[in-house]
Design an enzyme around this catalytic site. Structure first.
Site, PDB file in Angstrom:
ATOM      1  CD  GLU A 122     -42.142  -5.372 -26.911  1.00 48.32           C
ATOM      2  OE1 GLU A 122     -40.980  -5.675 -26.587  1.00 48.32           O
ATOM      3  OE2 GLU A 122     -42.565  -5.493 -28.075  1.00 48.32           O
ATOM      4  CG  LEU A 123     -40.060  -2.731 -18.500  1.00 51.99           C
ATOM      5  CD1 LEU A 123     -39.042  -3.868 -18.392  1.00 51.99           C
ATOM      6  CD2 LEU A 123     -39.372  -1.385 -18.265  1.00 51.99           C
ATOM      7  CG  HIS A 169     -41.398  -8.611 -17.870  1.00 49.61           C
ATOM      8  ND1 HIS A 169     -41.059  -9.934 -18.019  1.00 49.61           N
ATOM      9  CD2 HIS A 169     -41.273  -8.050 -19.091  1.00 49.61           C
ATOM     10  CE1 HIS A 169     -40.706 -10.153 -19.281  1.00 49.61           C
ATOM     11  NE2 HIS A 169     -40.828  -9.028 -19.952  1.00 49.61           N
ATOM     12  NE  ARG A 170     -48.391 -10.404 -15.588  1.00 53.65           N
ATOM     13  CZ  ARG A 170     -49.136 -11.472 -15.761  1.00 53.65           C
ATOM     14  NH1 ARG A 170     -50.432 -11.398 -15.579  1.00 53.65           N
ATOM     15  NH2 ARG A 170     -48.599 -12.637 -16.112  1.00 53.65           N
ATOM     16  CB  SER A 219     -48.411  11.180 -16.490  1.00 52.92           C
ATOM     17  OG  SER A 219     -49.681  11.546 -16.988  1.00 52.92           O
ATOM     18  CD  GLN A 220     -47.486   9.739 -24.118  1.00 52.58           C
ATOM     19  OE1 GLN A 220     -48.508   9.154 -24.441  1.00 52.58           O
ATOM     20  NE2 GLN A 220     -46.423   9.790 -24.894  1.00 52.58           N
ATOM     21  NE  ARG A 267     -53.154   9.722 -23.217  1.00 57.58           N
ATOM     22  CZ  ARG A 267     -53.049   9.048 -22.091  1.00 57.58           C
ATOM     23  NH1 ARG A 267     -51.868   8.908 -21.505  1.00 57.58           N
ATOM     24  NH2 ARG A 267     -54.107   8.527 -21.525  1.00 57.58           N
ATOM     25  NE  ARG A 321     -40.214  -8.700 -22.629  1.00 54.16           N
ATOM     26  CZ  ARG A 321     -41.308  -8.687 -23.368  1.00 54.16           C
ATOM     27  NH1 ARG A 321     -41.220  -8.740 -24.695  1.00 54.16           N
ATOM     28  NH2 ARG A 321     -42.499  -8.657 -22.820  1.00 54.16           N
TER      29      ARG A 321
HETATM   30  C1  LIG Z   1     -40.476 -12.375 -27.627  1.00 54.81           C
HETATM   31  C2  LIG Z   1     -41.754 -12.019 -26.936  1.00 54.81           C
HETATM   32  C3  LIG Z   1     -42.903 -11.783 -27.665  1.00 54.81           C
HETATM   33  C4  LIG Z   1     -44.108 -11.458 -27.029  1.00 54.81           C
HETATM   34  N1  LIG Z   1     -45.229 -11.218 -27.781  1.00 54.81           N
HETATM   35  C5  LIG Z   1     -46.404 -10.913 -27.174  1.00 54.81           C
HETATM   36  C6  LIG Z   1     -47.599 -10.663 -27.916  1.00 54.81           C
HETATM   37  O1  LIG Z   1     -47.601 -10.709 -29.140  1.00 54.81           O
HETATM   38  N2  LIG Z   1     -48.727 -10.357 -27.249  1.00 54.81           N
HETATM   39  C7  LIG Z   1     -48.776 -10.302 -25.877  1.00 54.81           C
HETATM   40  O2  LIG Z   1     -49.828 -10.024 -25.314  1.00 54.81           O
HETATM   41  N3  LIG Z   1     -47.666 -10.508 -25.158  1.00 54.81           N
HETATM   42  C8  LIG Z   1     -46.495 -10.830 -25.751  1.00 54.81           C
HETATM   43  N4  LIG Z   1     -45.372 -11.039 -24.988  1.00 54.81           N
HETATM   44  C9  LIG Z   1     -45.460 -10.862 -23.533  1.00 54.81           C
HETATM   45  C10 LIG Z   1     -45.589 -12.201 -22.811  1.00 54.81           C
HETATM   46  O3  LIG Z   1     -46.804 -12.839 -23.139  1.00 54.81           O
HETATM   47  C11 LIG Z   1     -45.543 -11.962 -21.285  1.00 54.81           C
HETATM   48  O4  LIG Z   1     -46.633 -11.156 -20.899  1.00 54.81           O
HETATM   49  C12 LIG Z   1     -44.273 -11.284 -20.850  1.00 54.81           C
HETATM   50  O5  LIG Z   1     -43.144 -11.920 -21.423  1.00 54.81           O
HETATM   51  C13 LIG Z   1     -44.151 -11.336 -19.327  1.00 54.81           C
HETATM   52  O6  LIG Z   1     -43.942 -12.675 -18.962  1.00 54.81           O
HETATM   53  P1  LIG Z   1     -44.599 -13.296 -17.673  1.00 54.81           P
HETATM   54  O7  LIG Z   1     -46.089 -13.215 -17.724  1.00 54.81           O
HETATM   55  O8  LIG Z   1     -43.980 -14.647 -17.537  1.00 54.81           O
HETATM   56  O9  LIG Z   1     -44.033 -12.274 -16.568  1.00 54.81           O
HETATM   57  P2  LIG Z   1     -44.568 -11.949 -15.130  1.00 54.81           P
HETATM   58  O10 LIG Z   1     -45.922 -11.372 -15.157  1.00 54.81           O
HETATM   59  O11 LIG Z   1     -43.516 -11.109 -14.501  1.00 54.81           O
HETATM   60  O12 LIG Z   1     -44.643 -13.337 -14.432  1.00 54.81           O
HETATM   61  C14 LIG Z   1     -43.475 -14.066 -14.093  1.00 54.81           C
HETATM   62  C15 LIG Z   1     -43.901 -15.473 -13.763  1.00 54.81           C
HETATM   63  O13 LIG Z   1     -44.730 -15.462 -12.614  1.00 54.81           O
HETATM   64  C16 LIG Z   1     -45.755 -16.417 -12.765  1.00 54.81           C
HETATM   65  N5  LIG Z   1     -47.052 -15.719 -12.817  1.00 54.81           N
HETATM   66  C17 LIG Z   1     -47.262 -14.385 -13.014  1.00 54.81           C
HETATM   67  N6  LIG Z   1     -48.559 -14.093 -12.983  1.00 54.81           N
HETATM   68  C18 LIG Z   1     -49.194 -15.251 -12.800  1.00 54.81           C
HETATM   69  C19 LIG Z   1     -50.558 -15.598 -12.698  1.00 54.81           C
HETATM   70  N7  LIG Z   1     -51.521 -14.673 -12.785  1.00 54.81           N
HETATM   71  N8  LIG Z   1     -50.878 -16.884 -12.545  1.00 54.81           N
HETATM   72  C20 LIG Z   1     -49.915 -17.830 -12.433  1.00 54.81           C
HETATM   73  N9  LIG Z   1     -48.597 -17.586 -12.527  1.00 54.81           N
HETATM   74  C21 LIG Z   1     -48.240 -16.304 -12.687  1.00 54.81           C
HETATM   75  C22 LIG Z   1     -45.483 -17.179 -14.036  1.00 54.81           C
HETATM   76  O14 LIG Z   1     -44.631 -18.266 -13.766  1.00 54.81           O
HETATM   77  C23 LIG Z   1     -44.728 -16.159 -14.853  1.00 54.81           C
HETATM   78  O15 LIG Z   1     -43.931 -16.722 -15.867  1.00 54.81           O
HETATM   79  C24 LIG Z   1     -44.159 -11.362 -25.607  1.00 54.81           C
HETATM   80  C25 LIG Z   1     -42.993 -11.630 -24.871  1.00 54.81           C
HETATM   81  C26 LIG Z   1     -41.804 -11.936 -25.509  1.00 54.81           C
HETATM   82  C27 LIG Z   1     -40.564 -12.190 -24.661  1.00 54.81           C
END
Ligand SMILES: Cc1cc2nc3c(=O)[nH]c(=O)nc-3n(C[C@H](O)[C@H](O)[C@H](O)COP(=O)(O)OP(=O)(O)OC[C@H]3O[C@@H](n4cnc5c(N)ncnc54)[C@H](O)[C@@H]3O)c2cc1C
Length: 251
Positions: free
Chosen positions: A93-94, A97-98, A107-108, A174, A201
């Protein structure tokens, strides 16, 4: 016997070191850390307001930045954390956040997991019956892993490079390791990216293990750079676990 982990361990690895240019000194007011000063310096450069005409302390200045949503100023301050005692499901999950994040994870394929430890999912802690059933699964999975590695090492005995042979065995084995397997990860991010991750989170909607880790990360970062994270409030939620909410939402 594996160790069963009930809490993550968060270590600060790196923080900014601000070097003030002598030709652009800022009229600093109040206590602050290098990460906070770096952000203030960057913000003040935009308007060449180093003289600090509004007589704002660093804390007040950054509060205003956050209130106005000038998140890019916060991107200059970068913090590296080591997360240990977290599960592979947490890191899965972590790493979603890209933006603004860098990761390096155990590495496993390279590291032997025959003596891996396991993170007890917070949702089952305290229920002896569930914990026992869960532990049995962890131990059975670990035994399968050891057996698979042993057999795969023989199967690929023809591979001359021992390191490569081990990697082949471990990558095959693994597959039976559970999501709860403990891992370690270094996560580096700027303050804006940490804020976004923490907002998502540490909230009540987040999965319990990553929520617990996010609250722990928040404790570390708000101690390190209070003005960058002071609008987060940690509270006890209705489920009697800690959560956090933020005053100034992601920008
Ligand atoms: C409670 C919860 C449940 C979740 N459940 C699921 C699930 O079931 N399945 C699943 O796949 N994921 C799930 N996620 C993950 C979620 O979809 C996001 O991938 C994750 O929270 C990271 O968020 P982000 O993409 O905003 O973050 P980052 O990638 O860090 O991006 C931060 C911000 O930068 C901007 N940004 C980043 N990349 C782009 C881009 N390519 N184009 C335009 N703008 C961009 C956007 O504003 C984005 O909000 C869950 C997250 C939470 C918190």
């Amino acid at each position: 016997m594996p160790v069963y982990i009930h809490e993550p361990t968060i270590s600060l690895l790196a923080r900014p070191a601000f070097i003030e240019p002598s030709h652009l000194p800022v009229n600093w007011i109040g206590e602050s850390t290098d990460g906070e000063r770096l952000s203030e310096f960057a913000g003040r450069l935009c308007y060449m307001s180093q003289r600090n005409p509004a007589s704002r302390s660093t804390h007040e200045y950054l509060e205003n930045i956050k209130r106005q949503g000038h998140g890019s100023v916060l991107e200059h301050a970068t913090y590296s954390l080591l997360l240990e005692g977290v599960s592979r499901s947490l890191t899965h999950e972590l790493v979603r956040h890209r933006a603004g994040f860098a990761y390096s994870q155990l590495s496993q394929r390279y590291v032997d997991e025959s003596e891996a430890n396991f993170v007890v999912p917070p949702a089952i802690i305290g229920d002896e019956h569930l914990e026992t059933a869960w532990r049995e699964q962890m131990e059975a999975a670990q035994q399968s892993y050891v057996m698979l590695v042993e057999h795969l090492m023989k199967r690929y005995a023809w591979v001359a490079d021992k390191v490569h042979r081990r990697k082949m065995a471990r990558e095959g084995a693994r597959g039976v390791l559970p999501n709860s397997t403990e891992t370690k990860i270094v996560a580096t991010a700027n303050a804006r990216a940490w804020r976004t991750m923490l907002e998502l989170r540490s909230s009540e909607g987040a999965e319990l293990e990553i929520r617990r880790a996010a609250v722990a990360v928040l404790h570390v970062l708000s101690g390190e750079a209070p003005a960058l994270f002071s609008d987060f409030e940690i509270y006890e939620a209705a489920d009697r676990r800690e959560a956090a909410r933020v005053a100034y939402h992601k920008v």
